[in-house]
Design a protein around this motif. Structure first.
Motif, PDB file in Angstrom:
ATOM      1  N   SER A 108      16.722  -9.071  -2.952  1.00  0.00           N
ATOM      2  CA  SER A 108      16.418  -9.536  -4.295  1.00  0.00           C
ATOM      3  C   SER A 108      16.392 -11.061  -4.347  1.00  0.00           C
ATOM      4  O   SER A 108      16.854 -11.754  -3.432  1.00  0.00           O
ATOM      5  CB  SER A 108      17.462  -9.014  -5.275  1.00  0.00           C
ATOM      6  N   LYS A 109      15.885 -11.574  -5.453  1.00  0.00           N
ATOM      7  CA  LYS A 109      15.843 -13.025  -5.648  1.00  0.00           C
ATOM      8  C   LYS A 109      17.243 -13.622  -5.616  1.00  0.00           C
ATOM      9  O   LYS A 109      17.469 -14.687  -5.027  1.00  0.00           O
ATOM     10  CB  LYS A 109      15.153 -13.325  -6.981  1.00  0.00           C
ATOM     11  N   ASP A 119       9.406  -3.461  -5.363  1.00  0.00           N
ATOM     12  CA  ASP A 119       9.841  -4.804  -4.959  1.00  0.00           C
ATOM     13  C   ASP A 119      10.805  -4.674  -3.782  1.00  0.00           C
ATOM     14  O   ASP A 119      12.012  -4.830  -3.932  1.00  0.00           O
ATOM     15  CB  ASP A 119      10.518  -5.500  -6.144  1.00  0.00           C
ATOM     16  N   SER A 131      10.597  -8.936   1.913  1.00  0.00           N
ATOM     17  CA  SER A 131      10.945  -9.464   0.591  1.00  0.00           C
ATOM     18  C   SER A 131      10.059 -10.657   0.250  1.00  0.00           C
ATOM     19  O   SER A 131      10.088 -11.689   0.925  1.00  0.00           O
ATOM     20  CB  SER A 131      12.417  -9.897   0.557  1.00  0.00           C
ATOM     21  N   ALA A 174      10.873 -18.362  -0.664  1.00  0.00           N
ATOM     22  CA  ALA A 174      11.911 -19.376  -0.473  1.00  0.00           C
ATOM     23  C   ALA A 174      11.731 -20.104   0.854  1.00  0.00           C
ATOM     24  O   ALA A 174      11.911 -21.328   0.937  1.00  0.00           O
ATOM     25  CB  ALA A 174      13.296 -18.730  -0.533  1.00  0.00           C
ATOM     26  N   TRP A 214      10.505 -12.579  -2.213  1.00  0.00           N
ATOM     27  CA  TRP A 214      11.395 -13.658  -2.638  1.00  0.00           C
ATOM     28  C   TRP A 214      11.879 -14.458  -1.437  1.00  0.00           C
ATOM     29  O   TRP A 214      12.001 -15.681  -1.506  1.00  0.00           O
ATOM     30  CB  TRP A 214      12.561 -13.100  -3.433  1.00  0.00           C
ATOM     31  N   VAL A 257      18.639 -13.664  -1.983  1.00  0.00           N
ATOM     32  CA  VAL A 257      17.983 -14.726  -1.217  1.00  0.00           C
ATOM     33  C   VAL A 257      18.570 -16.086  -1.570  1.00  0.00           C
ATOM     34  O   VAL A 257      18.839 -16.919  -0.690  1.00  0.00           O
ATOM     35  CB  VAL A 257      16.462 -14.700  -1.465  1.00  0.00           C
ATOM     36  N   ALA A 258      18.786 -16.344  -2.854  1.00  0.00           N
ATOM     37  CA  ALA A 258      19.338 -17.631  -3.285  1.00  0.00           C
ATOM     38  C   ALA A 258      20.748 -17.830  -2.746  1.00  0.00           C
ATOM     39  O   ALA A 258      21.110 -18.936  -2.307  1.00  0.00           O
ATOM     40  CB  ALA A 258      19.347 -17.711  -4.808  1.00  0.00           C
ATOM     41  N   GLU A 291      15.128 -16.294   4.302  1.00  0.00           N
ATOM     42  CA  GLU A 291      14.612 -17.546   3.735  1.00  0.00           C
ATOM     43  C   GLU A 291      14.318 -18.607   4.794  1.00  0.00           C
ATOM     44  O   GLU A 291      14.135 -19.782   4.472  1.00  0.00           O
ATOM     45  CB  GLU A 291      15.561 -18.073   2.658  1.00  0.00           C
TER      46      GLU A 291
END
Length: 289
Positions: free
Chosen positions: A57-58, A53, A127, A133, A129, A61-62, A103
């Motif tokens: 990471s998720k 992966d 990524s 996004a 993720w 990104v958030a 993102e």
């Protein structure tokens, strides 16, 4: 600003040009890649992965999504858009790749800039993720038809799924430059716009989380093979964060989250507000004819 569909994708397996048939991209050899329902295409073959992966990471990104959407790096985004649009004209379409798009914040800001220049935009990140996004945010932010949006792909800067000499502009913003690939995909006279941190970037945060401060390393001034340097713009301002979540997001979206000790991270997590210096170098380099 008119957004034209991006059509210069190349097969990640053999490098041949691809064409779109409905919701699938195909090359002449018969390799095919479906466009996911969220609006992105996975073009990272398993043999090009260094981990199961790869990339951000998720959670990272958030954090970046919250931080950037709050407008904290708006001056940087405006400078990037200005540098891109300076290359364009109303008589042609400007083809632009964000290599390491995260993102998608900077491409969205570019697409929303006040200009009559037509754009064909591709956002690329290793990524999944980040690309997910980016695609979901754009679909949620606009009711335009699909032809009026950027394209998003999961891929690697080391093996760009883009046709040779097809781009007017490549963005590499706080990422990992792959200069031979950038030179390959740029047209002669095309421009690489590269953003890197300056020596004082986030100094106040670094002073809190590290026992001793090491200066951020600046990129070498020499231009890579195939590129000639144009100019360097410095974007510098003081950013005041007044919410603990914003401070936490800033730390989480940077490499300092992993470089700091547990004690350093604990000090950052205890902050309820923070004023930090934003110090960015925006370089423009031109592809040799």
């Amino acid at each position: 600003m008119p957004i034209i569909p991006f059509s210069a994708l190349a097969c990640p397996l053999d490098g041949d040009p691809m064409h779109r048939e409905g919701q699938t991209w195909r090359c002449a050899a018969g390799h095919s890649y479906d466009i996911a329902r969220q609006g992105y295409t996975h073009l990272l073959p398993v043999q090009h992965k260094r981990s199961r992966d790869p990339g951000d990471s998720k959670g990272m990104v958030a954090a970046r999504q919250r931080f950037l959407n709050a407008g904290h790096y708006q001056p940087v985004a405006e400078a990037v858009a200005g540098a891109v649009l300076a290359k364009g004209s109303t008589s042609t379409t400007l083809h632009c790749l964000d290599a390491g798009c995260g993102e998608g914040y900077y491409l969205r800001q570019l697409a929303q800039a006040d200009s009559d220049v037509s754009l064909s935009l591709l956002g690329l990140d290793i990524s999944k993720w980040a690309v997910l996004a980016a695609a979901k945010q754009e679909r949620g932010a606009t009711r335009q038809e699909e032809e009026g949006r950027a394209s998003w792909v999961v891929a690697s800067n080391a093996n760009l799924p883009v046709q040779d000499g097809s781009l007017d502009c490549v963005l590499c913003l706080f990422g990992f430059p792959a200069y031979p690939e950038f030179v390959r995909v740029l047209k002669p006279g095309g421009v690489l716009i590269q953003a890197d941190v300056g020596p004082d970037h986030l100094r106040e945060l670094r002073e809190i989380i590290y026992p001793s401060l090491k200066p951020e390393r600046e990129r070498p001034a020499l231009a890579p093979d195939g590129l000639i340097p144009l100019e360097v713009e410095t974007i510098r301002y003081v950013l005041t964060l007044e919410e603990p979540q914003a401070v936490a997001d800033l730390l989480a979206m940077t490499p300092h989250l992993y470089r700091a000790s547990a004690e350093g991270r604990a000090k950052a997590e205890a902050l309820t507000s923070l004023s930090v210096t934003i110090d960015v170098r925006l370089r423009r380099l031109e592809r040799l004819a």
